[in-house]
Design an enzyme around this catalytic site. Structure first.
Site, mmCIF file in Angstrom:
data_model
loop_
_atom_site.group_PDB
_atom_site.id
_atom_site.type_symbol
_atom_site.label_atom_id
_atom_site.label_comp_id
_atom_site.label_asym_id
_atom_site.label_seq_id
_atom_site.Cartn_x
_atom_site.Cartn_y
_atom_site.Cartn_z
ATOM 1 N N HIS A 277 64.957 29.348 -7.968
ATOM 2 C CA HIS A 277 64.248 30.077 -9.019
ATOM 3 C C HIS A 277 62.732 29.966 -8.811
ATOM 4 O O HIS A 277 62.011 30.974 -8.868
ATOM 5 C CB HIS A 277 64.652 29.487 -10.382
ATOM 6 N N GLU A 278 62.252 28.745 -8.542
ATOM 7 C CA GLU A 278 60.813 28.540 -8.332
ATOM 8 C C GLU A 278 60.326 29.209 -7.049
ATOM 9 O O GLU A 278 59.196 29.700 -6.989
ATOM 10 C CB GLU A 278 60.495 27.040 -8.298
ATOM 11 N N HIS A 281 59.232 32.728 -7.609
ATOM 12 C CA HIS A 281 57.865 32.883 -8.112
ATOM 13 C C HIS A 281 56.869 32.884 -6.949
ATOM 14 O O HIS A 281 55.893 33.631 -6.952
ATOM 15 C CB HIS A 281 57.522 31.751 -9.079
ATOM 16 N N GLU A 353 60.712 35.706 -15.145
ATOM 17 C CA GLU A 353 61.704 34.630 -15.143
ATOM 18 C C GLU A 353 63.112 35.183 -14.952
ATOM 19 O O GLU A 353 63.952 34.561 -14.286
ATOM 20 C CB GLU A 353 61.620 33.841 -16.456
#
Length: 416
Positions: A277-278, A281, A353
């Site tokens: 997930h990070e 970004h 997100e």
């Protein structure tokens, strides 16, 4: 002004009554009936006591936030309406001829006043989180962070207000645009130095200790075509029991940070999902989007501040003499506009997100790990799965846990 202050007081009392009714009468934390018994249902992974505590803690926390929200604004309004800003500015001019010292002393008073007014609320928040075993920090350690936070913000904001007042005097018609141009390199600079200068003031960062986990993250990073060496561990267990990870900084200073509580509380496959997930970004340059969005927003904000100040002075020689009243008005309008922009910022962040969650499903091919990770995050932080709309609108820069688990569940058929 006494009459205006009276109306403000009555309005605030009505506002408090509305907030209390909203959270304790009108809202319902339960999830839709169609989702009962599914992985989105908190009763499937939390017991009855945990559910009650979660609702109680979240409600108290949100009520405190909304009730204390206008405190800074009240301080600014009092400083202006009481004539304190005008009188103090005149006395400081007699005390010293150096404009920088005048602004420094006045701004310090304003900063310490707002800090002292909000301090009791911060203390209540601290002991509330201690009571519910969210916070593991000692009071002296917490106070140390408070002092660091105060001085870091004070130094940065003093530089800002000094430049703003100077430009109001030198360029009264276009000060706001010049301030915006100067804010661009300043914003980029802060974004660069935050992970390597500011963040370490609060916590200790070090390379990931678990080498086996590091190897798995590096493998995942290789699949995503990003360097895994930017994964750091931070010792948050001395302050909290909650789990988290985040990405910050840009270029060579970019860091993917993993809290040690996350490492201790989640399984490796769940951690890998969080890290994926990070990584999203990082890959999708969300830090750049946030930075440039902030720069664009500040242009609009500074223009509106100038417009509002001119309305206060009825457009007649608004900047003929730049005083401490201008400084206080700048702080007041900045705070109000920042709050007004929060829902927009949150909506943009929630979209990013969601994209990151779906990217993690695609990269790890393990949606089940994402579901169990979010369930544990909910249980650990006493977060409401389905918070009230007002809370989501003003406070959530991430989708709700109900939405996040739903995204993952809906992505599974597409993956197959």
């Amino acid at each position: 002004m006494k009459k205006v202050n009276k109306y403000i007081l009555y309005g605030y009392l009505i506002y408090i009554a509305f907030i209390l009714c909203y959270f304790y009468v009108f809202t319902n934390p339960s999830i839709p009936v169609t989702l009962k018994g599914t992985v989105m249902d908190p009763s499937t992974f939390m017991n009855k006591k945990q559910l009650e505590i979660s609702t109680t803690y979240s409600t108290i926390k949100n009520v405190i936030y909304f009730i204390s929200l206008p405190f800074d604004w009240f301080v600014f309004l009092w400083i202006i309406s009481s004539g304190f800003a005008k009188r103090t500015g005149e006395r400081l001019e007699k005390l010293t001829k150096f404009r920088s010292i005048q602004i420094l002393l006045f701004f310090f008073f304003v900063s310490i006043s707002t800090y002292l007014v909000t301090y009791p609320v911060d203390v209540i928040r601290f002991f509330l989180s201690k009571h519910y075993h969210i916070n593991t920090q000692t009071f002296p350690s917490w106070m140390k962070d408070q002092v660091i936070d105060f001085w870091v913000n004070f130094i940065i904001m003093y530089l800002v207000v000094y430049v703003v007042l100077w430009l109001m005097k030198k360029r009264p018609k276009r000060w706001w645009f010049t301030v915006w141009l100067l804010s661009i390199p300043f914003t980029v600079f802060l974004t660069f130095i935050q992970p390597v200068v500011i963040d370490p003031l609060y916590n200790q960062f070090y390379p990931l200790k678990d080498k086996a986990l590091e190897k798995e993250i590096m493998t995942l990073a290789h699949k995503a075509n990003i360097p895994a060496k930017r994964v750091y561990e931070v010792d948050m267990s001395t302050k909290t029991t909650t789990y988290n990870a985040y990405v910050t900084g840009i270029g060579n200073n970019a860091r993917i940070v993993l809290w040690d509580t996350t490492i201790n509380g989640l399984k490796d496959d769940e951690i890998l999902f969080i890290m994926a997930h990070e990584m999203s970004h990082y890959i999708k340059k969300d830090i750049y989007t946030s930075m440039f969005g902030g720069i664009a927003g500040s242009l609009i904000g500074l223009y509106l501040i100038d417009w509002l100040i001119r309305r206060v002075y009825k457009n007649r020689n608004a900047y003929e003499k730049v005083t401490m009243v201008h400084l206080t008005l700048f702080l007041l309008f900045s705070s109000l506009l920042s709050f007004a922009a929060t829902p927009i910022e949150n909506a943009i962040s929630r979209h990013a997100e969601k994209v990151a969650d779906l990217y993690a499903v695609k990269l790890t091919k393990d949606p089940e790990a994402g579901v169990t990770a979010f369930q544990k995050l909910t249980e650990n932080s006493l977060t409401q799965v389905n918070p009230p709309g007002l809370v989501k609108f003003f406070r959530y820069d991430h989708p709700t846990m109900l939405e996040r688990i739903t995204y993952i569940e809906n992505a599974v058929p597409q993956k197959k």
